[in-house]
Design an enzyme around this catalytic site. Structure first.
Site, PDB file in Angstrom:
ATOM      1  N   ARG A   1      -0.653  -9.061  13.278  1.00 38.61           N
ATOM      2  CA  ARG A   1      -1.124  -8.013  12.350  1.00 38.61           C
ATOM      3  C   ARG A   1      -2.000  -8.630  11.255  1.00 38.61           C
ATOM      4  NH1 ARG A   1       4.391  -5.385  10.637  1.00 38.61           N
ATOM      5  NH2 ARG A   1       3.108  -4.007   9.351  1.00 38.61           N
TER       6      ARG A   1
ATOM      7  N   ARG B   1      -9.755   0.679   8.455  1.00 42.18           N
ATOM      8  CA  ARG B   1      -9.356  -0.684   8.826  1.00 42.18           C
ATOM      9  C   ARG B   1     -10.448  -1.398   9.616  1.00 42.18           C
ATOM     10  NH1 ARG B   1      -3.391   0.464   8.514  1.00 42.18           N
ATOM     11  NH2 ARG B   1      -2.281  -1.487   8.679  1.00 42.18           N
TER      12      ARG B   1
ATOM     13  N   ARG C   1      11.564  -0.920  12.344  1.00 42.73           N
ATOM     14  CA  ARG C   1      10.188  -0.919  12.850  1.00 42.73           C
ATOM     15  C   ARG C   1       9.964  -2.135  13.730  1.00 42.73           C
ATOM     16  NH1 ARG C   1       5.625   0.464   8.361  1.00 42.73           N
ATOM     17  NH2 ARG C   1       4.423  -0.899   9.738  1.00 42.73           N
TER      18      ARG C   1
ATOM     19  N   LYS D   1       0.826  -1.214   0.000  1.00 37.17           N
ATOM     20  CA  LYS D   1       0.000   0.000   0.000  1.00 37.17           C
ATOM     21  C   LYS D   1       0.858   1.261   0.000  1.00 37.17           C
ATOM     22  CE  LYS D   1      -2.116  -1.096   3.845  1.00 37.17           C
ATOM     23  NZ  LYS D   1      -1.633  -2.420   4.284  1.00 37.17           N
TER      24      LYS D   1
END
Ligand code: B4P
Length: 194
Positions: free
Chosen positions: A146, A89, A134, A14
């Site tokens: 996730r 989301r 990250r 994305k």
């Protein structure tokens, strides 16, 4: 206005594709992940709260991200359109987004969903984790969480946009340029109809 929801599981591409789309179509890029990471970097109270959830691979509360998007829409009144990257989301976020856009006499043009299997997603995120630092890309357990959050709370939004006739599935495996071409073809086809 051209308002695109770029949809897909974590690591689907994305962010990568958004960068190219904003250039081509002159749209404003609204990535809730990037905005949240900005809050963390600035050390705000919101950022500190969000960091705990993000590091664990969990979603941040709806009211937090909805508020962030609302103020970004207000700050970009003259925009030709928006790419919503990583937002909405959840069902509550999708409903709020529709309301916010309606208040501005506009709406979502299309939801483009990048389809990538779990093995490829995990591979990409672990590679990124090596360079990005990250915390949520560092281990398979967090990545699995996730992906589970996505399957449970986010994937059902495909039905929400299908019901509005706006959902389009896009093959998310291939080179970045091949995927970009598929996205553009789809956006351009929609523009001819509109
Ligand atoms: P995001 O920042 O949205 O994280 P992401 O899903 O990992 O990003 P993305 O999917 O854009 O990554 P990309 O494919 O570009 O969210 C992070 C966290 O923030 C969430 O877990 C949550 O806690 C919180 N959050 C954000 N929005 C929220 C919301 N609305 N509600 C609640 N919580 C929210 O990149 C992945 C990797 O793949 C890159 O390294 C890239 O180089 C690579 N890649 C891309 N395309 C490729 C291709 N074609 N082939 C091979 N590799 C490719």
């Amino acid at each position: 206005m051209l308002n695109i929801v770029l949809f897909g599981p974590p690591g689907a591409g994305k962010g990568t594709q958004s960068e190219k789309l904003i250039d081509k179509y002159q749209l404003v890029h609204l990535s809730t992940g990037d905005i949240l990471r900005g809050e963390i970097a600035a050390g705000t109270a919101l950022g500190l709260e969000a960091k705990k959830l993000m590091d664990a691979g969990s979603l941040v509360p709806d009211e937090v991200v909805i508020g962030m998007i609302s103020s970004k829409l207000d700050q970009n009144k003259g925009a030709k359109g928006f790419i919503f990257d990583g937002f909405p989301r959840t069902a509550a976020q999708a409903e709020s987004l529709d309301k916010m856009l309606k208040d501005k006499n506009t709406s979502i043009t299309k939801m483009l969903a990048l389809e990538v299997n779990n093995d490829e997603l995990t591979k990409r995120l672990l590679i990124r984790g090596k360079n990005s630092g990250r915390a949520d890309d560092q281990n398979e357990e967090i990545i699995r969480n996730r992906i589970n959050e996505y399957n449970n709370k986010t994937a059902p939004l495909k039905n929400y946009y299908s019901a509005q006739g706006k959902f389009q599935s896009i093959q998310g495996i291939g080179t970045v340029d091949e995927i970009f071409e598929s996205l553009c073809k789809n956006i351009d086809a929609g523009k001819q109809i509109a």
